[in-house]
Design an enzyme around this catalytic site. Structure first.
Site, PDB file in Angstrom:
ATOM      1  N   SER A  16       0.945  -1.133  -0.019  1.00 47.73           N
ATOM      2  CA  SER A  16       0.242  -0.046   0.027  1.00 47.73           C
ATOM      3  C   SER A  16       0.909   1.256  -0.068  1.00 47.73           C
ATOM      4  CB  SER A  16      -0.838  -0.082   1.164  1.00 47.73           C
ATOM      5  OG  SER A  16      -0.223   0.090   2.455  1.00 47.73           O
ATOM      6  N   GLY A  17       0.402   2.276  -0.408  1.00 50.71           N
ATOM      7  CA  GLY A  17       1.073   3.678  -0.384  1.00 50.71           C
ATOM      8  C   GLY A  17       0.030   4.604  -0.522  1.00 50.71           C
TER       9      GLY A  17
ATOM     10  N   VAL B   1      -2.571  -2.662  -3.280  1.00 50.54           N
ATOM     11  CA  VAL B   1      -2.590  -4.005  -4.068  1.00 50.54           C
ATOM     12  C   VAL B   1      -2.878  -5.278  -3.051  1.00 50.54           C
ATOM     13  CG1 VAL B   1      -1.419  -5.696  -5.638  1.00 50.54           C
ATOM     14  CG2 VAL B   1      -0.803  -3.221  -5.547  1.00 50.54           C
TER      15      VAL B   1
ATOM     16  N   LYS C 254      -5.111  -4.112  -7.938  1.00 51.02           N
ATOM     17  CA  LYS C 254      -4.460  -3.039  -7.600  1.00 51.02           C
ATOM     18  C   LYS C 254      -5.655  -1.697  -7.688  1.00 51.02           C
ATOM     19  CE  LYS C 254      -1.228   0.358  -9.897  1.00 51.02           C
ATOM     20  NZ  LYS C 254      -0.057   0.438 -10.865  1.00 51.02           N
TER      21      LYS C 254
ATOM     22  N   ASP D  39      10.146   4.160 -14.821  1.00 51.05           N
ATOM     23  CA  ASP D  39      10.228   3.982 -13.254  1.00 51.05           C
ATOM     24  C   ASP D  39      10.554   2.545 -13.112  1.00 51.05           C
ATOM     25  OD1 ASP D  39      10.095   4.949 -10.741  1.00 51.05           O
ATOM     26  OD2 ASP D  39       8.057   4.564 -10.346  1.00 51.05           O
TER      27      ASP D  39
END
Length: 547
Positions: free
Chosen positions: A17-18, A23, A38, A132
């Site tokens: 998580s963020g 997810v 997600k 990324d």
């Protein structure tokens, strides 16, 4: 925390998580196939630009049929949430692996690099730049293979999408906001390869400004890696993108030649074996990721493929077919109608009509459609992706913990085409009284392409999307400062631009800065106020004095 869940799945475990979302591990009830779901965070789901970006990530994954990239099963959206249902990779992130054992054997590091480069190569062939690549976004399976994940800020090759990425792995041109290039992905992959070989990042720094200057100006530390792979590191970390391999496929050819010359023809077999032993150990130490299947009716009519495929998972990566594309197009427009055109009601029938729906099918020739009674008709266009820092967090994440590594970047959400209408005046026997134009609702504001053009000058592009053609005002405020993520001190008088007669506006504005800070920032707001609160972008200037 999100309360909405994708219909037709039973969730069992949060994988990561963020700020951008989470997810979770789930099982598709009808087929028993484990998946990773997600979710876009609840706060970002209320901001149209981030929903655009999230939808664009799903659209991108739908076109990537690669055994080296996590496959997409479906994209699900409703007025209450949005989710990407992905192939579950039974492995561990490269970051977890490096935390357990670092540095890695050169042959094992070469195997990881080759596998994820092949995933990048498949993306580059489709004109997609990941932007990324980092250890958190490479998953290593127990057999030693690897997969690339998280295309949350990916863009098309050549697109100018502002500064975005994870600072420790960003190519010099990414720091300046140059157009996206596959060579930037090659740089990030090489920086990760360097970390696998040495146990540390190529350019350590105490702050973001110093880190940027090291990536831009410091020599390539190739002497720190084993001699057989020094040429790879020198080429991959070259300061100019023209001095690096043009794309991942070319870099794979260089890698294989160097590996055979330095470690012999059996290098890959030995490296995979060593990597598999370490990855398998970490998998055994973690709770199992295969939940028990349940037998429940799948109200979302989601169709998944249970056989093995090229992706190496329990399901095969989805490839767009004509029925799937039609369903995706219709569902995307229905999402717009639900988000902007359907009033919320407590009536049970209305709630049922707004139920979430699947937009894709994972098996050609089998229809998969919405469960609601609404009738979509066409699709929305592609959206940009970005990873905003001063004004928010990017919709990113993978089958593991989300990274909170900050970047100086812009909020540059994509835009939807909005139909315009005209009011019909009722004629009278005498004279018609003109009606004053009504100010529209501002749906979205984006600031993109903010860059330094000279020692004291900069330029940026502003895009605004509305739901009507009435008059609006756009105000740009400029700032300078010495702190990343903060606007800083106002620089000169804000500029206001009046617009009307359309539903989308894009214009470029130049500014001469008077402040002396390391960072420049620009903020765009509108009257009437926008639904997403406006947008801002911050850049690190080349005139910053690091002491």
């Amino acid at each position: 925390m999100n309360t909405w869940a994708v219909p037709g799945y039973t969730e069992s475990l949060e994988l990561g998580s963020g700020a951008s979302g989470r997810v979770v591990l789930a099982v598709h009830r009808e087929t028993g196939i484990p998946v990773a779901v997600k979710y876009l965070s609840e706060s970002l789901h209320t901001r149209p630009g981030f929903v655009h970006d999230f939808r664009a990530e799903a659209r991108l994954l739908a076109g990537l049929d690669s055994p080296y990239v996590t496959g997409l099963y479906e994209y699900v959206e409703s007025p209450d949430g949005a989710a990407i249902v992905m192939e579950l990779v039974d492995g561990v992130s490269l970051r977890s692996l490096l935390t357990r054992q670092s540095p890695l054997d050169p042959e094992a590091a070469l195997v990881i690099l080759k596998g994820s480069l092949l995933g990048l190569a498949d993306a580059h062939r489709l004109g997609v730049v990941h932007r990324d690549y980092k250890p958190e976004n490479v998953l290593v399976r127990p057999d030693g293979g690897s997969k690339l994940v998280d295309f949350g800020i990916a863009v098309s090759t050549g697109e100018s999408a502002g500064v975005a990425g994870t600072p420790s792995y960003m190519a010099p041109e990414q720091w300046t906001g140059a157009p996206a290039s596959p060579a930037s992905d090659v740089y990030a992959a090489t920086a990760t390869f360097f970390e696998c070989l040495t146990g540390h990042k190529p350019y350590p720094a105490d702050n973001l400004a110093e880190l940027a200057l090291r990536h831009i100006d410091s020599p390539v530390p190739a002497e720190e890696v084993p001699e057989p792979v020094r040429s790879l590191v020198r080429r991959g970390l070259a300061k100019s993108p023209t001095e690096r391999p043009a794309h991942a496929e070319a870099f794979v050819a260089d890698l294989e030649a160097a590996a055979v010359a330095g470690y012999g023809p059996q290098w890959e077999e030995r490296g995979r074996g060593r990597l598999a032993a370490l990855a398998a150990l970490l998998v055994l130490l973690r709770p199992p990721l295969r939940p028990r299947a349940e037998t429940t009716t799948d109200t979302a009519r989601t169709v998944l493929r249970s056989g093995g495929g090229g992706g190496g998972g329990w399901g095969h990566a989805w490839r767009p077919t004509r029925p799937g594309l039609l369903v995706s197009a219709a569902a995307a427009l229905l999402a717009i109608v639900l988000a902007y055109g359907m009033p919320r009601s407590d009536n049970a029938a209305a709630d049922q009509a707004a139920e979430a729906f699947a937009t894709t099918s994972a098996r050609p020739g089998v229809e998969s459609g919405p469960t609601s009674t609404a009738s979509p008709a066409s699709s929305s266009g592609p959206a940009e992706s970005s990873a905003p820092v001063p004004s928010g967090s990017s919709p990113s994440g993978s089958q593991g913990p989300a990274s909170d590594d900050p970047t100086a970047t812009s909020s540059s959400p994509g835009q939807e085409a909005t139909p315009t209408g005209s009011a019909t005046a009722t004629p009278t026997p005498t004279t018609a009284s003109p009606t004053a134009p009504v100010a529209p609702a501002v749906k979205d504001v984006a600031v993109s392409g903010f860059r330094q053009t000279g020692p004291t000058t900069g330029t940026t592009t502003v895009s605004v999307s509305t739901d009507g053609t009435g008059p609006i005002s756009v105000t740009l405020a400029w700032y300078t400062g010495d702190t990343s993520g903060q606007l800083g001190t106002p620089d000169a008088t804000p500029q206001t631009f009046d617009r009307s007669g359309a539903t989308q506006y894009t214009f470029t504005v130049d500014h001469t800065f008077q402040g002396k800070g390391c960072y420049w920032a620009v903020q765009a707001t509108t009257t009437p106020a926008s639904a997403d609160g406006g947008a801002s972008q911050q850049i690190l200037t080349r005139r910053c004095d690091i002491r």
